[in-house]
Design an enzyme around this catalytic site. Sequence first.
Site, PDB file in Angstrom:
ATOM      1  N   ASP A   1       0.793  -1.073  -0.008  1.00 33.78           N
ATOM      2  CA  ASP A   1       0.107  -0.130  -0.115  1.00 33.78           C
ATOM      3  C   ASP A   1       0.895   1.369   0.093  1.00 33.78           C
ATOM      4  O   ASP A   1       1.421   1.565   0.840  1.00 33.78           O
ATOM      5  CB  ASP A   1      -0.749   0.242   1.424  1.00 33.78           C
ATOM      6  CG  ASP A   1      -1.825   1.220   1.167  1.00 33.78           C
ATOM      7  OD1 ASP A   1      -3.118   1.181   0.649  1.00 33.78           O
ATOM      8  OD2 ASP A   1      -1.588   2.295   1.858  1.00 33.78           O
TER       9      ASP A   1
ATOM     10  N   TYR B   1       3.107  10.167  -0.544  1.00 36.71           N
ATOM     11  CA  TYR B   1       4.327   9.485   0.321  1.00 36.71           C
ATOM     12  C   TYR B   1       5.664   9.435  -0.295  1.00 36.71           C
ATOM     13  O   TYR B   1       6.873   9.283   0.385  1.00 36.71           O
ATOM     14  CB  TYR B   1       4.225   7.634   0.719  1.00 36.71           C
ATOM     15  CG  TYR B   1       2.784   7.252   1.474  1.00 36.71           C
ATOM     16  CD1 TYR B   1       1.867   8.269   1.772  1.00 36.71           C
ATOM     17  CD2 TYR B   1       2.545   6.002   1.345  1.00 36.71           C
ATOM     18  CE1 TYR B   1       0.788   7.726   2.396  1.00 36.71           C
ATOM     19  CE2 TYR B   1       1.142   5.489   1.977  1.00 36.71           C
ATOM     20  CZ  TYR B   1       0.426   6.579   2.309  1.00 36.71           C
ATOM     21  OH  TYR B   1      -0.714   6.070   3.093  1.00 36.71           O
TER      22      TYR B   1
ATOM     23  N   LYS C   1      -2.570   5.740  -4.341  1.00 39.24           N
ATOM     24  CA  LYS C   1      -3.728   6.752  -4.046  1.00 39.24           C
ATOM     25  C   LYS C   1      -3.356   8.093  -4.723  1.00 39.24           C
ATOM     26  O   LYS C   1      -2.421   8.519  -4.876  1.00 39.24           O
ATOM     27  CB  LYS C   1      -3.754   6.960  -2.517  1.00 39.24           C
ATOM     28  CG  LYS C   1      -3.719   5.780  -1.769  1.00 39.24           C
ATOM     29  CD  LYS C   1      -3.982   5.972  -0.165  1.00 39.24           C
ATOM     30  CE  LYS C   1      -3.515   4.672   0.420  1.00 39.24           C
ATOM     31  NZ  LYS C   1      -2.211   4.518   0.747  1.00 39.24           N
TER      32      LYS C   1
ATOM     33  N   HIS D   1      -7.389   9.390  -2.030  1.00 33.81           N
ATOM     34  CA  HIS D   1      -6.653   9.463  -0.751  1.00 33.81           C
ATOM     35  C   HIS D   1      -7.748  10.161   0.252  1.00 33.81           C
ATOM     36  O   HIS D   1      -7.873   9.519   1.581  1.00 33.81           O
ATOM     37  CB  HIS D   1      -5.355  10.148  -0.719  1.00 33.81           C
ATOM     38  CG  HIS D   1      -4.657   9.854   0.065  1.00 33.81           C
ATOM     39  ND1 HIS D   1      -3.067   9.799  -0.217  1.00 33.81           N
ATOM     40  CD2 HIS D   1      -4.679   9.345   1.569  1.00 33.81           C
ATOM     41  CE1 HIS D   1      -2.460   9.172   0.852  1.00 33.81           C
ATOM     42  NE2 HIS D   1      -3.371   9.178   1.924  1.00 33.81           N
TER      43      HIS D   1
ATOM     44  N   LYS E   1       2.998  -0.948   9.159  1.00 33.95           N
ATOM     45  CA  LYS E   1       4.199  -0.415   8.403  1.00 33.95           C
ATOM     46  C   LYS E   1       5.492  -0.532   9.493  1.00 33.95           C
ATOM     47  O   LYS E   1       5.080  -0.577  10.598  1.00 33.95           O
ATOM     48  CB  LYS E   1       4.215   0.952   8.180  1.00 33.95           C
ATOM     49  CG  LYS E   1       5.570   1.787   7.821  1.00 33.95           C
ATOM     50  CD  LYS E   1       5.663   2.824   9.130  1.00 33.95           C
ATOM     51  CE  LYS E   1       7.054   3.363   8.882  1.00 33.95           C
ATOM     52  NZ  LYS E   1       7.496   4.090  10.048  1.00 33.95           N
ATOM     53  N   SER E   2       6.463  -0.888   9.110  1.00 33.96           N
ATOM     54  CA  SER E   2       7.555  -1.030  10.007  1.00 33.96           C
ATOM     55  C   SER E   2       8.938  -1.050   8.883  1.00 33.96           C
ATOM     56  O   SER E   2       8.757  -1.526   7.813  1.00 33.96           O
ATOM     57  CB  SER E   2       7.655  -2.179  10.835  1.00 33.96           C
ATOM     58  OG  SER E   2       9.016  -2.314  11.381  1.00 33.96           O
ATOM     59  N   VAL E   3       9.919  -0.549   9.381  1.00 39.28           N
ATOM     60  CA  VAL E   3      11.231  -0.508   8.728  1.00 39.28           C
ATOM     61  C   VAL E   3      12.158  -1.434   9.431  1.00 39.28           C
ATOM     62  O   VAL E   3      13.462  -1.697   9.193  1.00 39.28           O
ATOM     63  CB  VAL E   3      12.011   0.859   8.549  1.00 39.28           C
ATOM     64  CG1 VAL E   3      11.074   1.720   7.754  1.00 39.28           C
ATOM     65  CG2 VAL E   3      12.199   1.598  10.098  1.00 39.28           C
TER      66      VAL E   3
ATOM     67  N   ARG F   1      10.225  -6.766  13.232  1.00 42.08           N
ATOM     68  CA  ARG F   1       8.782  -6.304  13.114  1.00 42.08           C
ATOM     69  C   ARG F   1       8.064  -6.692  11.813  1.00 42.08           C
ATOM     70  O   ARG F   1       6.882  -6.985  12.148  1.00 42.08           O
ATOM     71  CB  ARG F   1       8.674  -5.019  13.608  1.00 42.08           C
ATOM     72  CG  ARG F   1       9.115  -4.543  14.983  1.00 42.08           C
ATOM     73  CD  ARG F   1       8.905  -3.185  15.258  1.00 42.08           C
ATOM     74  NE  ARG F   1       9.132  -3.094  16.940  1.00 42.08           N
ATOM     75  CZ  ARG F   1       9.144  -1.817  17.367  1.00 42.08           C
ATOM     76  NH1 ARG F   1       9.111  -0.693  16.469  1.00 42.08           N
ATOM     77  NH2 ARG F   1       9.217  -1.355  18.510  1.00 42.08           N
TER      78      ARG F   1
ATOM     79  N   ASN G   1       4.918  -9.021  12.499  1.00 41.43           N
ATOM     80  CA  ASN G   1       3.622  -8.606  11.978  1.00 41.43           C
ATOM     81  C   ASN G   1       2.877  -9.338  10.908  1.00 41.43           C
ATOM     82  O   ASN G   1       1.666  -9.612  10.655  1.00 41.43           O
ATOM     83  CB  ASN G   1       3.453  -6.886  11.368  1.00 41.43           C
ATOM     84  CG  ASN G   1       4.020  -6.144  12.345  1.00 41.43           C
ATOM     85  OD1 ASN G   1       4.080  -6.539  13.615  1.00 41.43           O
ATOM     86  ND2 ASN G   1       4.250  -4.892  11.872  1.00 41.43           N
TER      87      ASN G   1
END
Length: 276
Positions: free
Chosen positions: A46, A51, A76, A109, A232-234, A238, A242
């Site tokens: 997504d 972004y 979006k 959006h 979301k994670s970087v 994680r 997730n």
Amino acid sequence: MSNVPDVRLNSGASFPQLGFGVFQIDPQDTAKTVRTAFEIGYRHVDTAQMYGNEAEVGEAIANSGLSRDQLFVTTKCNNSNHGYDDAQRALDESLSKLGLEYVDLYLIHWPLPGKDLYVDTWKGFEQAAKDGKARSIGVSNFTTHHLDRLAQETGTTPAVNQIELHPHLQQPEMRSYDQQHGIATEAWSPIGQGKGVIDEDRIAAVAKGHGKTPAQVTLRWHIQLGNVIFPKSVTDYRIRENFEIFDFELTDEEMSAIGALDQGKRLGPDPDEFDR
Ligand code: NAD
């Protein structure tokens, strides 16, 4: 390869109920992070024009070794691109950045009621779908009256409505409206942006009982409610954590205990007031 369930959309397409969100991932980290997500097994991404990382998502897709039909890609239309022509031109720009011939899902959006262009924007989306540039089209941050207006003035029901939704903002009315109209509900900020929600004692207690983390329990709660999510994670561990939410199940009592945490509290703007 993965046990992520599919959700069927009113367009006839299906997509994984768990995906990967890239809001606030720095463009310079995006390709690497999305590549990690693909390696773990995520197949749904997504992103959004807003972004600023579509090109890097495209880079990860190009280098993934996955075929186009194994992936589900959402973008979006930016708030500055409302209008029949602008929405279609913006999609062309997104496709060029992503390096794709079509997106699986294109979303408005925000409705931006003060601009009052979301109906024209939606007509542009209908054309983009006819042209094969978006396999499914949908909206984000729409409330019941925005959706009612689309139903009255256009011919297509959105495939999804992507809204802020987590244990502190459970949106029962929007969820039931979506369900009644055959619209899939996508939950943005599903773990409340990593603070507040996952610090709740009740969620911690449920997590302890299952040997899982509060984030996993919160994501599992969404899955059992039928919400589509893309946390979301970087952080590699994680991103994996997730994804590991399909080997346990919450009981009815645990679902109700989390259901009792609703505060009607938004982290983001109110869609009826947001106009930028
Ligand atoms: P989120 O609820 O996914 O939270 C992400 C944050 O939680 C991370 O930055 C990290 O700090 C923390 N986190 C992640 N995994 C964790 C874990 N396992 N344990 C502890 N902390 C963890 O919030 P989000 O990024 O705002 O929402 C997810 C996605 O939804 C976005 O990436 C984007 O794709 C979408 N989104 C859409 C809109 C919209 O207006 N349509 C708005 C916001 C987000």
